[in-house]
Design an enzyme around this catalytic site. Structure first.
Site, mmCIF file in Angstrom:
data_model
loop_
_atom_site.group_PDB
_atom_site.id
_atom_site.type_symbol
_atom_site.label_atom_id
_atom_site.label_comp_id
_atom_site.label_asym_id
_atom_site.label_seq_id
_atom_site.Cartn_x
_atom_site.Cartn_y
_atom_site.Cartn_z
ATOM 1 N N ASN A 12 43.483 -57.744 67.556
ATOM 2 C CA ASN A 12 44.462 -56.680 67.814
ATOM 3 C C ASN A 12 43.674 -55.385 67.788
ATOM 4 O O ASN A 12 43.283 -54.913 66.713
ATOM 5 C CB ASN A 12 45.546 -56.694 66.722
ATOM 6 C CG ASN A 12 46.468 -55.487 66.829
ATOM 7 O OD1 ASN A 12 46.490 -54.801 67.844
ATOM 8 N ND2 ASN A 12 47.228 -55.223 65.770
ATOM 9 N N TRP A 13 43.449 -54.847 68.957
ATOM 10 C CA TRP A 13 42.568 -53.677 69.052
ATOM 11 C C TRP A 13 43.224 -52.379 68.576
ATOM 12 O O TRP A 13 42.554 -51.372 68.426
ATOM 13 C CB TRP A 13 42.090 -53.516 70.495
ATOM 14 C CG TRP A 13 40.942 -54.399 70.849
ATOM 15 C CD1 TRP A 13 40.225 -55.213 70.009
ATOM 16 C CD2 TRP A 13 40.357 -54.560 72.145
ATOM 17 N NE1 TRP A 13 39.237 -55.855 70.705
ATOM 18 C CE2 TRP A 13 39.295 -55.475 72.015
ATOM 19 C CE3 TRP A 13 40.627 -54.005 73.411
ATOM 20 C CZ2 TRP A 13 38.502 -55.852 73.099
ATOM 21 C CZ3 TRP A 13 39.846 -54.395 74.487
ATOM 22 C CH2 TRP A 13 38.790 -55.303 74.331
ATOM 23 N N LYS A 14 44.532 -52.379 68.431
ATOM 24 C CA LYS A 14 45.257 -51.161 68.038
ATOM 25 C C LYS A 14 44.909 -50.040 69.016
ATOM 26 O O LYS A 14 44.713 -50.315 70.205
ATOM 27 C CB LYS A 14 44.941 -50.822 66.578
ATOM 28 C CG LYS A 14 45.158 -52.037 65.668
ATOM 29 C CD LYS A 14 45.131 -51.765 64.216
ATOM 30 C CE LYS A 14 45.419 -53.066 63.462
ATOM 31 N NZ LYS A 14 45.456 -52.889 62.008
ATOM 32 N N HIS A 98 54.492 -55.532 64.028
ATOM 33 C CA HIS A 98 53.330 -55.164 63.207
ATOM 34 C C HIS A 98 53.759 -54.081 62.203
ATOM 35 O O HIS A 98 54.593 -53.226 62.519
ATOM 36 C CB HIS A 98 52.204 -54.642 64.107
ATOM 37 C CG HIS A 98 50.900 -54.552 63.382
ATOM 38 N ND1 HIS A 98 50.622 -53.518 62.526
ATOM 39 C CD2 HIS A 98 49.824 -55.372 63.352
ATOM 40 C CE1 HIS A 98 49.409 -53.718 61.998
ATOM 41 N NE2 HIS A 98 48.912 -54.839 62.495
ATOM 42 N N GLU A 100 52.396 -51.501 61.299
ATOM 43 C CA GLU A 100 52.198 -50.121 61.774
ATOM 44 C C GLU A 100 53.362 -49.690 62.653
ATOM 45 O O GLU A 100 53.757 -48.524 62.646
ATOM 46 C CB GLU A 100 50.849 -50.030 62.517
ATOM 47 C CG GLU A 100 49.686 -50.123 61.529
ATOM 48 C CD GLU A 100 48.414 -50.746 62.073
ATOM 49 O OE1 GLU A 100 48.262 -50.855 63.306
ATOM 50 O OE2 GLU A 100 47.567 -51.146 61.246
ATOM 51 N N GLU A 170 50.746 -60.690 57.475
ATOM 52 C CA GLU A 170 49.802 -59.602 57.245
ATOM 53 C C GLU A 170 50.275 -58.743 56.078
ATOM 54 O O GLU A 170 51.118 -57.852 56.263
ATOM 55 C CB GLU A 170 49.702 -58.717 58.490
ATOM 56 C CG GLU A 170 49.238 -59.425 59.724
ATOM 57 C CD GLU A 170 48.575 -58.476 60.702
ATOM 58 O OE1 GLU A 170 47.547 -58.853 61.249
ATOM 59 O OE2 GLU A 170 49.062 -57.345 60.880
ATOM 60 N N GLY A 176 43.100 -53.234 57.109
ATOM 61 C CA GLY A 176 42.142 -52.142 57.302
ATOM 62 C C GLY A 176 41.609 -51.564 55.997
ATOM 63 O O GLY A 176 40.985 -50.510 55.988
ATOM 64 N N SER A 216 41.930 -57.698 56.994
ATOM 65 C CA SER A 216 40.512 -57.705 56.615
ATOM 66 C C SER A 216 39.839 -59.071 56.797
ATOM 67 O O SER A 216 38.969 -59.442 56.023
ATOM 68 C CB SER A 216 40.328 -57.171 55.186
ATOM 69 O OG SER A 216 40.819 -55.842 55.103
ATOM 70 N N GLY A 237 41.938 -57.048 63.208
ATOM 71 C CA GLY A 237 41.797 -55.681 63.712
ATOM 72 C C GLY A 237 40.337 -55.290 63.805
ATOM 73 O O GLY A 237 39.650 -55.555 64.790
ATOM 74 N N GLY A 238 39.836 -54.662 62.756
ATOM 75 C CA GLY A 238 38.491 -54.085 62.744
ATOM 76 C C GLY A 238 37.384 -55.019 63.203
ATOM 77 O O GLY A 238 36.528 -54.633 64.017
HETATM 78 O O1 LIG Z 1 46.729 -56.881 63.369
HETATM 79 C C1 LIG Z 1 45.708 -56.845 62.669
HETATM 80 C C2 LIG Z 1 45.792 -56.436 61.303
HETATM 81 O O2 LIG Z 1 46.499 -55.263 61.145
HETATM 82 C C3 LIG Z 1 44.539 -56.545 60.494
HETATM 83 O O3 LIG Z 1 43.687 -55.458 60.665
HETATM 84 P P1 LIG Z 1 42.248 -55.504 59.938
HETATM 85 O O4 LIG Z 1 41.618 -56.796 60.352
HETATM 86 O O5 LIG Z 1 41.522 -54.307 60.469
HETATM 87 O O6 LIG Z 1 42.523 -55.459 58.469
#
Ligand SMILES: O=C[C@H](O)COP(=O)(O)O
Length: 254
Positions: A12-14, A98, A100, A170, A176, A216, A237-238
């Site tokens: 998920n690149w956000k 999500h 967010e 999640e 993050g 994470s 994500g990251g």
């Molecule tokens: O959708 C992905 C998540 O929000 C996880 O993000 P992260 O891997 O950067 O903690």
């Protein structure tokens, strides 16, 4: 004994990457991805990057997804993304709910439920995110909270639809932050989610639905997380922003 559901490793690149970076990323990974039947791989990108993502992923094992959509196909909804058009473009999955989007954009379970229905109506699959805050976990109410989200978000969906969708657990406190839920904590909640699905539908549906953990996840911890009985994938994500790291995650079995 772990029931074999096809694992799904999803990025998920956000709000990261532009179309050129998208093309470069996909070109860097597309010849080294695992076979779809072994581990399904997916990138969910911002709407403005989707044409580049779809073009670059053509003919490869990579699935393509959106990070969000609206629940109406068309009309006077300035700034929204149509699920109908996402399907016409060739999108396979859409992330909904999500934390967010729930937090910053005030999306409710009712909105999320409507989105799930619109995504199915347009022949795509939702990845439904759920998860509790640190405050809720510390109050000992995490399972109750997540169960409430699942019940509300799946309202009115058929057994067949739920069998074919993905649920992503999640915990908000692990997103993050570098603070991963332990594999046991993740497993415990994913098992509780599967039980909720069994209670709402039946064991067959619960055995089929794929449940990811997100928060994470990185190459160093993916193997342990993926070894758990009720965890069928990662929503990342990251660590999904760099081709090398994404490939390591996708090849966690090697
Ligand atoms: O959708 C992905 C998540 O929000 C996880 O993000 P992260 O891997 O950067 O903690």
């Amino acid at each position: 004994m772990k029931i074999m559901r096809t694992p799904i490793i999803a990025g998920n690149w956000k709000l990261n990457k532009n179309p050129q970076e998208t093309t470069e990323f996909v070109n860097a990974i597309k010849n080294d991805l695992p076979k779809n039947t072994d581990v399904e791989t997916l990138i969910c990108a911002p709407a403005v990057d989707l044409p580049a993502l779809i073009e670059a992923a053509k003919g490869s094992e990579l699935h393509v997804g959106a990070e969000n959509c609206y629940f109406e196909d068309e009309g006077a909804y300035t700034g929204e993304t149509s699920p109908k058009v996402l399907n016409e473009m060739g999108i396979d999955y859409v992330i909904i709910g999500h934390s967010e989007r729930r937090g910053y954009f005030h999306e409710t379970d009712e909105d999320i439920n409507k989105k799930a229905k619109a995504i199915f109506a347009n022949n795509m699959k939702p990845i439904l995110c759920c998860g509790e805050s640190l405050e809720t976990r510390e109050a000992g109410k995490a399972e109750e909270f997540v169960e409430g989200q699942i019940k509300a978000d799946l309202e009115g969906l058929s057994a067949d639809q739920v069998s074919n969708m993905v649920i992503a657990y999640e915990p908000i406190w692990a997103i993050g932050t570098g603070k991963t839920a332990t594999a046991d904590q993740a497993e415990e909640m994913c098992a509780a989610i599967r039980k909720t699905v069994a209670d709402l539908y039946d064991e067959t549906v619960a055995d089929k639905v794929r449940i990811q953990y997100g928060g994470s996840v990185k190459p160093a911890n993916v193997k342990e997380i993926m070894s758990k009985e009720n965890i069928d994938g990662g929503l990342i994500g990251g660590a999904a922003l760099q081709p090398d790291s994404f490939l390591q995650l996708a090849h966690y079995k090697d």
